[in-house]
Scaffold this active site. Sequence first.
Site, PDB file in Angstrom:
ATOM      1  N   SER A  19      -9.328  53.088  25.987  1.00 19.93           N
ATOM      2  CA  SER A  19     -10.457  53.266  25.126  1.00 19.93           C
ATOM      3  C   SER A  19      -9.217  53.963  23.802  1.00 19.93           C
ATOM      4  O   SER A  19      -9.937  54.349  23.149  1.00 19.93           O
ATOM      5  CB  SER A  19     -11.735  53.538  24.949  1.00 19.93           C
ATOM      6  OG  SER A  19     -12.761  52.925  25.734  1.00 19.93           O
ATOM      7  N   LYS A  62      -5.168  41.771  29.577  1.00 18.11           N
ATOM      8  CA  LYS A  62      -5.873  40.927  31.274  1.00 18.11           C
ATOM      9  C   LYS A  62      -6.370  39.879  30.882  1.00 18.11           C
ATOM     10  O   LYS A  62      -5.694  39.060  30.956  1.00 18.11           O
ATOM     11  CB  LYS A  62      -7.238  42.130  31.066  1.00 18.11           C
ATOM     12  CG  LYS A  62      -6.953  43.514  31.224  1.00 18.11           C
ATOM     13  CD  LYS A  62      -7.891  44.492  31.009  1.00 18.11           C
ATOM     14  CE  LYS A  62      -7.933  45.973  30.529  1.00 18.11           C
ATOM     15  NZ  LYS A  62      -9.129  46.808  31.011  1.00 18.11           N
ATOM     16  N   HIS A  64      -3.069  48.528  37.942  1.00 14.92           N
ATOM     17  CA  HIS A  64      -4.341  49.193  37.059  1.00 14.92           C
ATOM     18  C   HIS A  64      -5.399  49.357  38.157  1.00 14.92           C
ATOM     19  O   HIS A  64      -5.769  48.411  39.177  1.00 14.92           O
ATOM     20  CB  HIS A  64      -4.450  47.023  36.926  1.00 14.92           C
ATOM     21  CG  HIS A  64      -5.114  48.142  35.574  1.00 14.92           C
ATOM     22  ND1 HIS A  64      -6.619  47.790  35.576  1.00 14.92           N
ATOM     23  CD2 HIS A  64      -4.625  48.112  34.330  1.00 14.92           C
ATOM     24  CE1 HIS A  64      -7.295  48.581  34.090  1.00 14.92           C
ATOM     25  NE2 HIS A  64      -6.060  48.374  33.611  1.00 14.92           N
ATOM     26  N   ASN A 109      -2.269  45.468  27.430  1.00 15.21           N
ATOM     27  CA  ASN A 109      -2.255  44.733  28.329  1.00 15.21           C
ATOM     28  C   ASN A 109      -3.520  43.840  28.288  1.00 15.21           C
ATOM     29  O   ASN A 109      -4.792  44.039  27.758  1.00 15.21           O
ATOM     30  CB  ASN A 109      -3.081  45.671  29.553  1.00 15.21           C
ATOM     31  CG  ASN A 109      -3.882  45.301  31.150  1.00 15.21           C
ATOM     32  OD1 ASN A 109      -3.515  44.237  30.750  1.00 15.21           O
ATOM     33  ND2 ASN A 109      -4.523  46.259  31.699  1.00 15.21           N
ATOM     34  N   GLU A 147      -4.627  56.264  33.419  1.00 15.98           N
ATOM     35  CA  GLU A 147      -5.994  55.906  33.002  1.00 15.98           C
ATOM     36  C   GLU A 147      -7.979  55.961  34.128  1.00 15.98           C
ATOM     37  O   GLU A 147      -7.877  55.646  34.623  1.00 15.98           O
ATOM     38  CB  GLU A 147      -6.200  54.342  32.786  1.00 15.98           C
ATOM     39  CG  GLU A 147      -4.986  53.230  32.213  1.00 15.98           C
ATOM     40  CD  GLU A 147      -5.084  51.912  31.580  1.00 15.98           C
ATOM     41  OE1 GLU A 147      -4.939  52.010  31.048  1.00 15.98           O
ATOM     42  OE2 GLU A 147      -4.827  51.227  32.908  1.00 15.98           O
ATOM     43  N   GLU A 170      -9.319  48.001  38.018  1.00 16.17           N
ATOM     44  CA  GLU A 170      -9.274  47.186  37.848  1.00 16.17           C
ATOM     45  C   GLU A 170      -8.581  45.999  39.278  1.00 16.17           C
ATOM     46  O   GLU A 170      -9.453  45.478  40.182  1.00 16.17           O
ATOM     47  CB  GLU A 170      -8.987  45.703  36.979  1.00 16.17           C
ATOM     48  CG  GLU A 170      -9.869  46.442  35.541  1.00 16.17           C
ATOM     49  CD  GLU A 170      -9.363  45.987  34.099  1.00 16.17           C
ATOM     50  OE1 GLU A 170      -8.621  45.221  33.956  1.00 16.17           O
ATOM     51  OE2 GLU A 170      -9.602  47.153  33.682  1.00 16.17           O
ATOM     52  N   GLY A 222     -12.299  50.361  28.470  1.00 19.92           N
ATOM     53  CA  GLY A 222     -13.075  49.405  28.034  1.00 19.92           C
ATOM     54  C   GLY A 222     -14.962  50.002  28.147  1.00 19.92           C
ATOM     55  O   GLY A 222     -15.995  48.701  27.772  1.00 19.92           O
TER      56      GLY A 222
HETATM   57  P1  13P Z   1      -9.096  49.552  26.999  1.00 23.61           P
HETATM   58  O1  13P Z   1      -8.105  49.680  26.064  1.00 23.61           O
HETATM   59  O2  13P Z   1      -9.835  47.792  26.893  1.00 23.61           O
HETATM   60  O3  13P Z   1     -10.227  50.477  27.290  1.00 23.61           O
HETATM   61  O4  13P Z   1      -8.041  48.794  28.725  1.00 23.61           O
HETATM   62  C1  13P Z   1      -7.462  49.565  29.178  1.00 23.61           C
HETATM   63  C2  13P Z   1      -6.490  49.225  29.846  1.00 23.61           C
HETATM   64  O5  13P Z   1      -7.795  49.352  30.927  1.00 23.61           O
HETATM   65  C3  13P Z   1      -5.358  49.293  29.910  1.00 23.61           C
HETATM   66  O6  13P Z   1      -4.928  48.751  31.165  1.00 23.61           O
END
Ligand code: 13P
Length: 251
Positions: A212, A11, A95, A9, A167, A97, A173
């Site tokens: 992560s 982003k 997601h 992903n 997640e 976010e 992150g």
């Molecule tokens: P990270 O791997 O940067 O923690 O992000 C995870 C994520 O949100 C994947 O959709």
Amino acid sequence: MRRPILAANWKMHKTTGEAVAFAAAFVPMVVDAAGVDIAIAPPFTALDRLGRALAGSNVSLAAQNANPEQKGAFTGEIAPGMLADLGCRYAIVGHSERRSFYGESNALVANKAAALFAAGIVPIVCVGESLEEREAGRTHEVVGSQLDGSLAHVPVARAAELVVAYEPIWAIGTGRTATPEMAQEVHAFVRRRLRERFGAAGDSIRIQYGGSVKPDNVDDLMAEPDIDGALVGGASLDPAAFSRIVRFETK
Ligand code: 13P
């Protein structure tokens, strides 16, 4: 056996040129990766060119979002059929976010997932609790209600194709990964819910862990019985790191 699925992903990262350069480096690194599904979800703007760069490879194209309507007056939105037209095999929905920054509800996520299935795209439905919810002992309650709400319109006949991504928000992150045991505990709970909802198909649904995931922790995560893949943010931006994740090793 469930076939592992490792998905990137990206982003809001990478221009079209950067996406194509990634593909040129990454595709040869994973050309002989057998027995796994691999996907990359770039920003919408890079879907077309990345899709062309991945054509004929073992890496699938995925989208990061979709509108629940198939067409209409929805300025700035992208319909599932448009994503299918570009060759998307998967699309991420729900997601954290999007849930937290753009107020997406379980009901909206459920409509998106149904619209994607209707367009021939497999939804990757994300769920996960916040740190506050975990510390209050509410992880199962929160994840359970996200699953019930977000999967409300998944056709039972298609359920086996579905992908769910667990997640935990506090692990995204932050460099703070859930331990394999913590992740497995929630994955087992998700599996039970999926079986209750979809019967035997619940055993076929792949449950990814996200938060992560890195080359140095993927092996231990993938060794857990209900962790069927990873949804990878930061570490997926680098071809060598993501290829090592795709080539996880379990003892
Ligand atoms: P990270 O791997 O940067 O923690 O992000 C995870 C994520 O949100 C994947 O959709």
